[in-house]
Design a protein around this motif. Structure first.
Motif, PDB file in Angstrom:
ATOM      1  N   PHE A 265      -8.505  -2.524   5.903  1.00  0.00           N
ATOM      2  CA  PHE A 265      -7.592  -2.764   7.020  1.00  0.00           C
ATOM      3  C   PHE A 265      -8.090  -3.876   7.945  1.00  0.00           C
TER       4      PHE A 265
ATOM      5  N   GLN B 252     -16.698   1.274   1.285  1.00  0.00           N
ATOM      6  CA  GLN B 252     -15.840   2.459   1.235  1.00  0.00           C
ATOM      7  C   GLN B 252     -14.653   2.240   0.298  1.00  0.00           C
ATOM      8  N   VAL B 253     -14.107   1.029   0.313  1.00  0.00           N
ATOM      9  CA  VAL B 253     -12.964   0.728  -0.541  1.00  0.00           C
ATOM     10  C   VAL B 253     -13.416   0.540  -1.994  1.00  0.00           C
TER      11      VAL B 253
ATOM     12  N   SER C  46      -4.494   1.357  -5.421  1.00  0.00           N
ATOM     13  CA  SER C  46      -5.046   0.241  -4.651  1.00  0.00           C
ATOM     14  C   SER C  46      -6.007   0.739  -3.578  1.00  0.00           C
TER      15      SER C  46
ATOM     16  N   ALA D 295     -11.226   0.949  10.774  1.00  0.00           N
ATOM     17  CA  ALA D 295     -10.612   2.114  10.158  1.00  0.00           C
ATOM     18  C   ALA D 295     -11.644   3.153   9.735  1.00  0.00           C
TER      19      ALA D 295
ATOM     20  N   ALA E 154       0.818  -1.208   0.000  1.00  0.00           N
ATOM     21  CA  ALA E 154       0.000   0.000   0.000  1.00  0.00           C
ATOM     22  C   ALA E 154       0.855   1.262   0.000  1.00  0.00           C
TER      23      ALA E 154
ATOM     24  N   TYR F 258      -7.490  -0.398   0.234  1.00  0.00           N
ATOM     25  CA  TYR F 258      -6.966  -1.195   1.337  1.00  0.00           C
ATOM     26  C   TYR F 258      -8.050  -1.380   2.395  1.00  0.00           C
TER      27      TYR F 258
ATOM     28  N   LEU G 230       2.418   2.298   2.658  1.00  0.00           N
ATOM     29  CA  LEU G 230       2.395   2.879   4.000  1.00  0.00           C
ATOM     30  C   LEU G 230       3.700   2.583   4.731  1.00  0.00           C
TER      31      LEU G 230
ATOM     32  N   LEU H 138       2.469   6.726  -1.389  1.00  0.00           N
ATOM     33  CA  LEU H 138       1.292   5.867  -1.257  1.00  0.00           C
ATOM     34  C   LEU H 138       0.912   5.246  -2.603  1.00  0.00           C
ATOM     35  N   ASN H 139       0.361   4.060  -2.505  1.00  0.00           N
ATOM     36  CA  ASN H 139      -0.102   3.357  -3.695  1.00  0.00           C
ATOM     37  C   ASN H 139      -1.526   3.809  -4.035  1.00  0.00           C
TER      38      ASN H 139
ATOM     39  N   ALA I  72      -7.738  -3.755  11.269  1.00  0.00           N
ATOM     40  CA  ALA I  72      -8.376  -3.089  12.409  1.00  0.00           C
ATOM     41  C   ALA I  72      -9.487  -2.160  11.921  1.00  0.00           C
TER      42      ALA I  72
ATOM     43  N   ARG J 272     -14.515   3.444  -4.738  1.00  0.00           N
ATOM     44  CA  ARG J 272     -13.493   4.186  -5.481  1.00  0.00           C
ATOM     45  C   ARG J 272     -13.033   3.424  -6.714  1.00  0.00           C
TER      46      ARG J 272
END
Ligand SMILES: Nc1ncnc2c1ncn2[C@@H]1O[C@H](COP(=O)(O)OP(=O)(O)OP(=O)(O)O)[C@@H](O)[C@H]1O
Ligand SMILES: [Mg+2]
Lengths: 272, 263
Positions: A90, A155-156, A86, A94, A62, A88, A64, A82-83, A92, A159
């Motif tokens: 997570f 959410q991912v 892509s 987020a 990613a 991501y 990070l 940052l990538n 945890a 996009r």
């Protein structure tokens, strides 16, 4: 060696090593000598014992995290910063706790310059698609762990990233819900086959979903100890596929190899 | 305990205390009644005085002044605290350089500043606003500083992966995080704004609740002092419940006690 001909792989990790500085000046070598290529449209699962460095690898992909050695390339271009290509998911939580499910998803479109009205509309569609139509106005703390994961997934995906990085997305869920989510993911993925790097500690889930299962050894200095092609037909049903004889054959093959390799790694650790 | 029983118990405690006060000051239990009343007045007299203050309308002017000072001190203090807290949290170097000065300034007992403020800003409301400001500013400053620095790294990484630029991060991540911490200290900071105003009035002014109390004290009018304190206490309770209402409005997204969502 990990470079695909023509450098067209969506993700290429070549000789990647990642080290963390510890208190007192010591260094913890988390992963080492990682060679991995994910082709466009390929669904690759990573399995390995806890703490072996799966999240660490995704973080490096990613952008990070900076590898201490080796190279990360995205569609053939070396990754710096940052990538951006892509998405991501997570391991945890987020989500922004101060935004409703709808706002959490809609805000993901703001960096792309989408008008707010349209963003809300599309976010509503996505939340409907992941089965959360009635929870648009809920804040993350009002949602269950599985519902939060689905909001994060929306959410991912809203996009429309070219590469999906997913870190134990169904980690906290019960077996039943995992399979429902697995099917949801497979259906969404089937629509426009993105390159997926999917981390899980559940070998069955890995086989049920992916085209390839990559096995990592235990840390420190964890590395890839096995790379198995999953030749099961698509479209699949994440639950029913587990009854397929071929599924059992692959499971057995990976599991025996995984066990043997872990024992080898253990014996090596003892000797060294 | 149900809400109703709790309320009964709360009122009960008040009544018992009032009864004790009444007994001690109306019957010769400790020394003479006259003596006891000189030092402690009586609940009846104090209530009568409170009623008379409101009946004559005299008290409203003082309440208004104190309210103005409190609100102004809070607005300026919170505004400055948010701004500086934000700036310092985002600029490590600045924070490191100013660290000892901030600590020193915060450790200073503010009362010693009151005469200086009176000198600089006169005896009107602005010297009290300044005193309240020095109290509110640091509470909000430290909370916002903390809040911005302790944003969950995962939430932040996620927002960055969503492609947010620095301005969008500020708006969607840092700012709400800072506000959360500011609101969590809202009761304390509003309380301190009021303390600043009243202490300022007490030490030198010609209006406000602090002035009323100081005026009564200077002529050993214990009834007047107690009446002033009662009015001040009610004033504090009213302001505090307004703050609670605002807080509940703004922090709907936060889990309530025991993880149960607030209404
Ligand atoms: N910031 C850090 N500083 C020091 N050590 C770290 C840091 N991040 C990770 N590690 C170490 O690197 C190793 C790999 O961590 P990682 O989170 O990648 O494991 P994982 O394979 O994702 O485990 P799990 O399956 O439990 O999520 C662990 O031993 C961990 O302690
Ligand atoms: Mg992990």
């Amino acid at each position: 060696m990990a470079d695909e001909p023509g450098g067209s792989a969506a993700v290429t990790l070549a000789g990647v090593a990642i080290a963390f500085p510890l208190a007192g000046g010591a260094i913890y070598q988390a992963v080492q000598g990682i060679d991995l290529a994910v082709r466009p449209g390929e669904f690759v699962a990573i399995v390995g014992p806890t703490g072996c460095g799966k999240s660490t690898l995704l973080n490096a992909t990613a952008g990070l995290l900076q590898p201490s050695a080796g190279r990360v390339s995205i569609f053939g271009a070396p990754l710096s910063g940052l990538n951006g290509r892509s998405g991501y998911l997570f391991q945890a939580d987020a989500l922004m706790p101060w935004k409703t499910a709808l706002d959490n998803v809609a805000v993901a479109l703001e960096p792309q310059g989408v008008r707010r009205g349209e963003a809300l509309e599309r976010a509503t569609q996505w939340l409907t698609r992941v089965g959360l139509k009635t929870f648009l106005g809920s804040y993350p703390h009002m949602l269950s762990g599985g519902q939060r994961k689905r909001v994060a997934l929306a959410q991912v995906l809203i996009r429309n990233p070219e590469i999906l990085l997913m870190d134990e997305p169904f980690g906290p869920l019960d077996a039943q819900t995992r399979q429902i989510m697995g099917n949801l993911l497979l259906n969404l993925w089937a629509q426009d086959r993105k390159a997926v790097l999917f981390v899980t500690h559940d070998l069955e889930e890995a086989i049920a979903l992916s085209d390839r299962v990559v096995v990592m050894s235990a840390g420190p200095a964890a590395t890839i100890i096995g790379d198995f092609r999953v030749g099961l037909d698509r479209p699949r049903d994440a639950a029913e596929i587990r009854l397929d004889p071929e599924f059992h054959r692959i499971h057995k093959e990976i599991w025996s190899s995984l066990r043997a390799e872990v024992q080898k790694a253990y014996a090596f650790g003892e000797a060294g | 305990m149900t809400r109703f029983k709790l309320l009964l118990a709360q009122i009960g405690v008040g009544l018992v205390l009032l009864a004790l006060w009444h007994l001690v000051t109306n019957y010769p239990i400790f020394g003479t009644v006259k003596n006891a009343q000189f030092f402690f007045s009586t609940p009846g007299d104090v209530m009568l005085r409170v009623v008379r203050e409101f009946a004559s309308g005299e008290i409203w002017r003082h309440l208004w002044i104190t309210l103005q000072e409190t609100v102004l001190a809070f607005v300026f203090g919170a505004g400055g605290g948010i701004l500086m807290g934000f700036l310092f949290a985002r600029r490590e170097l600045l924070a490191a350089v100013f660290d000892p000065y901030i600590k020193a300034a915060n450790a200073l007992p503010r009362v010693v500043l009151a005469p200086i403020f009176a000198l600089w800003f006169g005896l009107g409301i602005w010297s009290k606003v300044a005193l309240g400001f020095t109290l509110v500013f640091f509470i909000v400053f430290f909370n916002v500083y903390q809040g911005v620095r302790e944003v969950s790294p995962t939430v932040l990484a996620n927002a960055r992966m969503l492609g947010m630029n620095e301005r969008q991060l500020l708006r969607h991540v840092y700012w709400p995080a800072a506000l959360t911490w500011m609101f969590s200290s809202l009761h304390t900071s509003v309380g301190f704004a009021l303390v600043g105003a009243v202490v300022g009035e007490y030490l030198g002014s010609s209006a406000g609740l602090g002035y009323k109390i100081q005026e009564a004290e200077s002529v050993f009018d214990v009834t007047g002092v107690f009446a002033g304190m009662v009015i001040l206490a009610v004033f504090v309770l009213v302001i505090d419940s307004i703050v609670t209402v605002i807080e509940n409005r703004l922090l709907v997204w936060r889990p309530g006690p025991g993880g149960v969502g607030k209404s």
